[in-house]
Write a protein that holds these residues in place. Structure first.
Motif, PDB file in Angstrom:
ATOM      1  N   GLY A   7      -4.274  17.135  21.269  1.00 51.00           N
ATOM      2  CA  GLY A   7      -3.971  16.082  22.642  1.00 51.00           C
ATOM      3  C   GLY A   7      -3.398  17.861  23.039  1.00 51.00           C
ATOM      4  O   GLY A   7      -3.325  17.848  24.702  1.00 51.00           O
ATOM      5  N   VAL A   8      -1.861  17.967  22.610  1.00 48.64           N
ATOM      6  CA  VAL A   8      -1.740  19.220  23.412  1.00 48.64           C
ATOM      7  C   VAL A   8      -2.467  20.716  24.141  1.00 48.64           C
ATOM      8  O   VAL A   8      -1.486  20.687  24.741  1.00 48.64           O
TER       9      VAL A   8
ATOM     10  N   ALA B  81      -4.166  18.968  27.485  1.00 50.30           N
ATOM     11  CA  ALA B  81      -3.194  18.890  28.024  1.00 50.30           C
ATOM     12  C   ALA B  81      -2.381  19.916  28.261  1.00 50.30           C
ATOM     13  O   ALA B  81      -2.390  20.367  30.119  1.00 50.30           O
TER      14      ALA B  81
ATOM     15  N   ALA C 252      -5.624  21.103  30.921  1.00 50.25           N
ATOM     16  CA  ALA C 252      -5.538  20.346  32.372  1.00 50.25           C
ATOM     17  C   ALA C 252      -4.409  20.635  33.147  1.00 50.25           C
ATOM     18  O   ALA C 252      -4.692  20.768  34.400  1.00 50.25           O
ATOM     19  N   VAL C 253      -2.983  20.891  32.632  1.00 45.82           N
ATOM     20  CA  VAL C 253      -1.993  21.155  33.856  1.00 45.82           C
ATOM     21  C   VAL C 253      -1.586  22.284  34.275  1.00 45.82           C
ATOM     22  O   VAL C 253      -1.835  23.202  35.409  1.00 45.82           O
TER      23      VAL C 253
ATOM     24  N   LEU D  50      -6.556  15.361  30.961  1.00 48.03           N
ATOM     25  CA  LEU D  50      -4.889  15.515  31.328  1.00 48.03           C
ATOM     26  C   LEU D  50      -5.457  13.497  30.095  1.00 48.03           C
ATOM     27  O   LEU D  50      -4.203  13.095  29.768  1.00 48.03           O
TER      28      LEU D  50
ATOM     29  N   ALA E 197      -6.321  13.635  27.127  1.00 48.68           N
ATOM     30  CA  ALA E 197      -5.103  14.912  26.686  1.00 48.68           C
ATOM     31  C   ALA E 197      -4.048  13.621  25.505  1.00 48.68           C
ATOM     32  O   ALA E 197      -3.943  13.681  24.900  1.00 48.68           O
ATOM     33  N   ALA E 198      -3.672  12.767  27.048  1.00 49.82           N
ATOM     34  CA  ALA E 198      -2.137  11.573  26.558  1.00 49.82           C
ATOM     35  C   ALA E 198      -3.388  10.444  25.442  1.00 49.82           C
ATOM     36  O   ALA E 198      -2.489  10.367  24.554  1.00 49.82           O
TER      37      ALA E 198
ATOM     38  N   VAL F 156      -2.881  12.696  22.044  1.00 56.25           N
ATOM     39  CA  VAL F 156      -1.772  12.696  21.840  1.00 56.25           C
ATOM     40  C   VAL F 156      -0.933  11.505  20.896  1.00 56.25           C
ATOM     41  O   VAL F 156       0.474  10.812  20.062  1.00 56.25           O
TER      42      VAL F 156
END
Length: 259
Positions: free
Chosen positions: A118-119, A122, A125-126, A248, A251-252, A255
């Motif tokens: 997930g991290v 993320a 994606a960011v 994203l 990913a959230a 996590v």
């Protein structure tokens, strides 16, 4: 006994038809993304599959579709040897890093692997949504390539995903689009081979997973062909934004499951 493994595994999969259809749909979607953007199959497939299975199982299912679709991408891109020579430092260290980090993915701590995945997604994606512009000078490739390869391998060994920081790094080299897609194909092929050998060494790639991986090739290729059709009819920039937004959100969720 090995000869019986394939039909037996098919029978077991047919007994769980909804799960089989879900996996096929995930690989078709992942192939579509790759067909439009030239990347994203491992990212989408492992991310979504990790919602219903352990990341190491998702990585094992991904091996054959990733090799076939990357091979397709390489065949359309021209000569491979110049890229192998130019990026040899990155490719060697991504292999070493993957072998070093694969114990996390193959180990028993599935929750940590899910959280790490997930991290990683993320972060990717960011970077994609913010469109941070980076530039790597040609003179810096000699030392930057091996560093990026090693870090990418460590992340991939823990998560099964080869995107951070390798994709941003290759994008920062200023390659033309076709050259970038070809370079990504070479890097992903070598990375997938490294992950496969690492999973085999840890005993985390059983024969049943190999057959399942073979069966996943069809949906992935159908999705990739559909992606090629979509690419000519949808603005790639809009598709890219929605891809990173969806990534994203995924990913959230990963996590949250892993912590």
């Amino acid at each position: 006994m090995a000869a019986l493994a394939f039909p037996c595994s098919i029978v077991r999969m047919m007994d769980d038809l909804p799960r089989l259809l879900l996996i096929a749909g995930i690989f078709a979607l992942a192939g579509l993304v790759k067909g439009v953007l030239g990347l994203g199959l491992p990212t989408v497939a492992i991310g979504l599959l990790s919602l219903v299975m352990r990341p190491v199982e998702a990585a094992a299912l991904l091996v054959v579709p990733a090799m076939v679709t990357n091979g397709w991408q390489l065949a359309a891109g021209g000569a491979v040897r110049p890229l192998l020579v130019r990026f040899r430092g990155l490719l060697v260290t991504v292999v070493l890093g993957t072998w070093a980090g694969a114990g996390v993915l193959a180990g028993g701590s599935a929750r940590w692997a899910v959280a790490a995945l997930g991290v990683a997604l993320a972060a990717y994606a960011v970077l994609g949504l913010t469109r941070v512009r980076m530039h790597v000078a040609p003179a810096a490739e000699r030392w930057a390539g091996p560093v990026v390869g090693g870090l990418t391998g460590l992340v991939a060994g823990a998560t099964g995903v080869f995107v951070v920081p390798m994709v941003p790094y290759l994008s920062a080299l200023g390659l033309e689009r076709d050259a970038l897609v070809h370079a990504l194909g070479v890097a992903f092929t070598v990375s997938t081979l490294a992950l496969t050998t690492a999973l085999l060494a840890y005993g985390a790639f059983p024969l049943s997973a190999a057959w399942g991986s073979v069966l996943a090739v069809g949906p992935a290729l159908v999705g990739m062909a559909a992606g090629g059709w979509v690419r000519g009819r949808v603005r790639a920039e809009r598709f890219r934004v929605w891809f990173f937004v969806g990534l994203l959100v995924l990913a959230a969720e990963l996590v949250a499951r892993g912590v």
